[in-house]
Design an enzyme around this catalytic site. Structure first.
Site, PDB file in Angstrom:
ATOM      1  N   LYS A  50       0.828  -1.207   0.000  1.00  0.00           N
ATOM      2  CA  LYS A  50       0.000   0.000   0.000  1.00  0.00           C
ATOM      3  C   LYS A  50       0.864   1.260   0.000  1.00  0.00           C
ATOM      4  O   LYS A  50       0.638   2.176  -0.790  1.00  0.00           O
ATOM      5  CB  LYS A  50      -0.924  -0.039   1.227  1.00  0.00           C
ATOM      6  CG  LYS A  50      -1.906   1.094   1.323  1.00  0.00           C
ATOM      7  CD  LYS A  50      -3.141   0.678   2.090  1.00  0.00           C
ATOM      8  CE  LYS A  50      -2.944   0.575   3.586  1.00  0.00           C
ATOM      9  NZ  LYS A  50      -2.778   1.890   4.242  1.00  0.00           N
ATOM     10  N   SER A  51       1.856   1.301   0.866  1.00  0.00           N
ATOM     11  CA  SER A  51       2.703   2.503   0.956  1.00  0.00           C
ATOM     12  C   SER A  51       3.405   2.771  -0.371  1.00  0.00           C
ATOM     13  O   SER A  51       3.501   3.920  -0.825  1.00  0.00           O
ATOM     14  CB  SER A  51       3.769   2.308   2.045  1.00  0.00           C
ATOM     15  OG  SER A  51       3.172   2.240   3.311  1.00  0.00           O
ATOM     16  N   GLY A 123      -5.151   7.663   5.459  1.00  0.00           N
ATOM     17  CA  GLY A 123      -4.277   8.625   6.124  1.00  0.00           C
ATOM     18  C   GLY A 123      -3.047   8.933   5.288  1.00  0.00           C
ATOM     19  O   GLY A 123      -2.563  10.075   5.263  1.00  0.00           O
ATOM     20  N   ARG A 151      -8.682  11.612  12.766  1.00  0.00           N
ATOM     21  CA  ARG A 151      -7.253  11.373  13.009  1.00  0.00           C
ATOM     22  C   ARG A 151      -6.462  12.681  13.037  1.00  0.00           C
ATOM     23  O   ARG A 151      -6.808  13.651  12.369  1.00  0.00           O
ATOM     24  CB  ARG A 151      -6.709  10.408  11.953  1.00  0.00           C
ATOM     25  CG  ARG A 151      -7.397   9.061  12.060  1.00  0.00           C
ATOM     26  CD  ARG A 151      -6.903   8.062  11.054  1.00  0.00           C
ATOM     27  NE  ARG A 151      -5.506   7.721  11.274  1.00  0.00           N
ATOM     28  CZ  ARG A 151      -4.800   6.960  10.441  1.00  0.00           C
ATOM     29  NH1 ARG A 151      -5.362   6.487   9.334  1.00  0.00           N
ATOM     30  NH2 ARG A 151      -3.551   6.672  10.704  1.00  0.00           N
ATOM     31  N   SER A 196       7.156   8.977  12.347  1.00  0.00           N
ATOM     32  CA  SER A 196       6.086   8.843  11.350  1.00  0.00           C
ATOM     33  C   SER A 196       6.622   9.029   9.936  1.00  0.00           C
ATOM     34  O   SER A 196       7.123  10.102   9.581  1.00  0.00           O
ATOM     35  CB  SER A 196       4.987   9.882  11.609  1.00  0.00           C
ATOM     36  OG  SER A 196       4.149   9.980  10.473  1.00  0.00           O
ATOM     37  N   ASP A 344       1.995  -1.386  11.829  1.00  0.00           N
ATOM     38  CA  ASP A 344       0.695  -1.772  11.258  1.00  0.00           C
ATOM     39  C   ASP A 344       0.345  -3.232  11.527  1.00  0.00           C
ATOM     40  O   ASP A 344      -0.757  -3.673  11.192  1.00  0.00           O
ATOM     41  CB  ASP A 344       0.700  -1.548   9.739  1.00  0.00           C
ATOM     42  CG  ASP A 344       0.698  -0.062   9.386  1.00  0.00           C
ATOM     43  OD1 ASP A 344       0.293   0.761  10.236  1.00  0.00           O
ATOM     44  OD2 ASP A 344       1.108   0.277   8.267  1.00  0.00           O
TER      45      ASP A 344
HETATM   46  C1  S3P Z   1       2.567   4.788   6.288  1.00  0.00           C
HETATM   47  C2  S3P Z   1       3.160   5.116   7.474  1.00  0.00           C
HETATM   48  C3  S3P Z   1       2.673   4.632   8.783  1.00  0.00           C
HETATM   49  C4  S3P Z   1       1.713   3.469   8.645  1.00  0.00           C
HETATM   50  C5  S3P Z   1       0.700   3.695   7.558  1.00  0.00           C
HETATM   51  C6  S3P Z   1       1.391   3.894   6.218  1.00  0.00           C
HETATM   52  C7  S3P Z   1       3.139   5.309   5.038  1.00  0.00           C
HETATM   53  O1  S3P Z   1       1.979   5.663   9.442  1.00  0.00           O
HETATM   54  O2  S3P Z   1       1.063   3.206   9.875  1.00  0.00           O
HETATM   55  O3  S3P Z   1      -0.183   2.595   7.457  1.00  0.00           O
HETATM   56  O4  S3P Z   1       2.808   4.789   3.950  1.00  0.00           O
HETATM   57  O5  S3P Z   1       3.950   6.238   5.108  1.00  0.00           O
HETATM   58  P1  S3P Z   1       2.748   6.783  10.333  1.00  0.00           P
HETATM   59  O6  S3P Z   1       3.533   7.623   9.423  1.00  0.00           O
HETATM   60  O7  S3P Z   1       1.647   7.541  10.996  1.00  0.00           O
HETATM   61  O8  S3P Z   1       3.605   6.036  11.302  1.00  0.00           O
END
Ligand code: S3P
Length: 468
Positions: A50-51, A123, A151, A196, A344
């Site tokens: 996903k990322s 998010g 959030r 983060s 996650d």
């Molecule tokens: C993500 C970063 C993480 C993760 C989220 C995806 C990303 O969040 O929990 O599911 O793709 O950069 P945080 O940046 O809030 O730690």
């Protein structure tokens, strides 16, 4: 395989209270009904990361040239990012069985979408886009669903404002976000109070449009897909341990991107095959970025039997096949340095903890309270409903494992509270339950893992998805 050891990533931003309302019986959603017992066997490939899928669209859209993506995650979250760039005038073909072609518009080529960009549950879309959009010559509004609208967004809007951006949140610091054009963004050196990757990535994307140098220092390693992909697109970055810097005004050159299978989606199967006697799974082509492998490190520390086969580099990311067989698990104190590397995967890990001998203790994980749901509270509620003793801590949880007995969980009904990872974790619990496990509110499984029920059923889980 072992990640570098760093101090704990205790979050210092006060977590905005994210409520976990009881599910609304009026809003009907698909639910899972999972028969007790069974084994997981065979070879399978979980959907794309996903990322990385989000980032491939974002960087492809602002690159020069055509970015050919394969293995793209066709889940609602990454599709929200794709739709946002289409709305900003970027021509994108697909997705077609994971293939997407992004005709890069260049750094200055995005256009006013003329309507609010809906980020759904995502998010990552909202936080990364807030940075990228801060550097545009048009205003945008970013909206989210009920969960995303609760959030915390100040973690990105505050440092972006320090760069000169104009962004509004609600008085609670939440979405909708309104991002207005400014004459000039300027680079800052930002020391993140929270570990983060979303915040780091948001600032780096804004930094592409800023004068001078943007540097981000992280309190603990977080996923570095943005840095790897920017480098692969030919954008100069300076990386030293715990810190990344870039200068605005460069260009990105399109490259092909093969998205690996998502280790966060593989996690459910790593846990399932570890706890179900008689299982053996080969999970193909899983991304093993060192900033994402906490789930493997933690499961191995609990005694899991996970083999890494055919380690290779694909695109800018390490990838391998994972072979997992059942093993007796023991409870552990989860090492602080592993928390951001498994952030996650904790819902799945809590299911493993319930099947372990002895107690498992997680602390330093207050970030779990501001994910798609309050994952500490929601998992504790579901574990308790299935007969497990779980004590909620302000920044973690203590779970009393029930060890080697065949029936660790009672059957029962749990609520995912609209959180995809909660739903899929409890589906795996049925492998060691004495009765059926029913999981309510499963629509959001599609955000990260479309086809989960069918893939899991094919491997041997007795799961049926009941339509709304
Ligand atoms: C993500 C970063 C993480 C993760 C989220 C995806 C990303 O969040 O929990 O599911 O793709 O950069 P945080 O940046 O809030 O730690």
């Amino acid at each position: 395989m072992s990640p570098s050891i760093t101090p704990s990533s205790r979050a210092t931003e006060p977590a905005a209270p994210v409520s976990t309302p009881a599910s609304n019986p009026a809003s009907r959603q698909p639910r899972f009904v999972v028969a007790p017992g069974g084994t997981l066997r065979g070879q399978l490939r979980v959907p794309g990361d996903k990322s990385i899928s989000h980032r491939a669209i974002m960087l492809g859209a602002i690159a020069d040239g055509v970015t050919e993506i394969s293995g793209f995650l066709e889940g609602a979250d990454a599709l929200a990012t794709l739709a946002a760039f289409r709305a900003m005038g970027v021509v994108i073909d697909g997705p077609d069985r994971g293939r997407v072609r992004v005709m890069g518009a260049g750094l200055e080529g995005l256009r006013d979408p003329g309507l609010a960009l809906a980020m759904g549950n995502s998010g990552t879309s909202m936080r990364l886009l807030s940075g990228l959009l801060s550097g545009q010559r048009f205003a945008t509004t970013l909206t989210g669903d009920a969960s995303l609208s609760r959030r915390p967004m100040r973690r990105v809007t505050e440092p972006l404002r320090a760069m000169g951006a104009e962004i509004e949140t609600t008085s609670a610091g939440t979405a909708p976000l309104v991002v207005r054009p400014v004459a000039n963004l300027h680079g800052i050196h930002y020391r993140m109070p929270v570990a983060s990757a979303q915040v780091k990535s948001s600032l780096l994307l804004a930094g592409l449009y800023a004068t001078g140098e943007t540097c981000v220092t992280e309190p603990a390693p977080t996923r570095d897909h943005t840095e790897r992909m920017l480098t692969a697109f030919g954008y100069p970055l300076e990386r030293t341990p715990g810190r990344v810097c870039l200068h605005g005004g460069g260009r990105l050159r399109a490259i092909p991107i093969a998205v690996p299978a998502d280790i966060s989606s593989a996690a459910f199967f790593l846990v399932g095959a570890s706890i179900a006697p008689g299982s053996e799974l080969l999970l193909q082509g899983v991304g093993l970025n060192p900033t994402r492998i906490g789930v493997i490190n933690i499961l191995r520390a609990m005694g899991a039997d996970i083999g890494v086969e055919g380690l290779r580099e694909e695109g800018a990311e390490p990838v391998a096949d994972l072979r997992v067989r059942p093993a007796p698990l023991r409870g552990i104190e989860i090492p602080a340095d592993q928390v951001p590397l498994a952030i996650d995967e904790f819902p799945a890990l809590f299911i493993a903890a319930a099947c372990a001998e002895g107690e498992t203790l997680l602390t330093g994980a207050e970030e779990l309270r501001v994910k798609e749901s309050d994952r500490i509270a929601v998992m504790a509620e579901g574990l308790t409903a299935l007969g497990i003793r779980a004590e909620v801590l302000p920044d973690g949880i203590r779970i009393v494992g029930r060890g080697q007995r065949p029936d660790v969980f009672t059957g029962g009904r749990v609520h995912s509270h609209d959180d995809h990872r909660i739903a899929m974790s409890f589906a795996m619990a049925a492998l060691r339950a004495s009765g059926p496990v029913e999981i309510e509110d499963c629509a959001n499984v599609d955000t990260s893992f479309p086809g989960f029920a069918a893939l899991a059923a094919g491997a041997g889980l007795g799961i049926v998805e009941e339509a709304a």
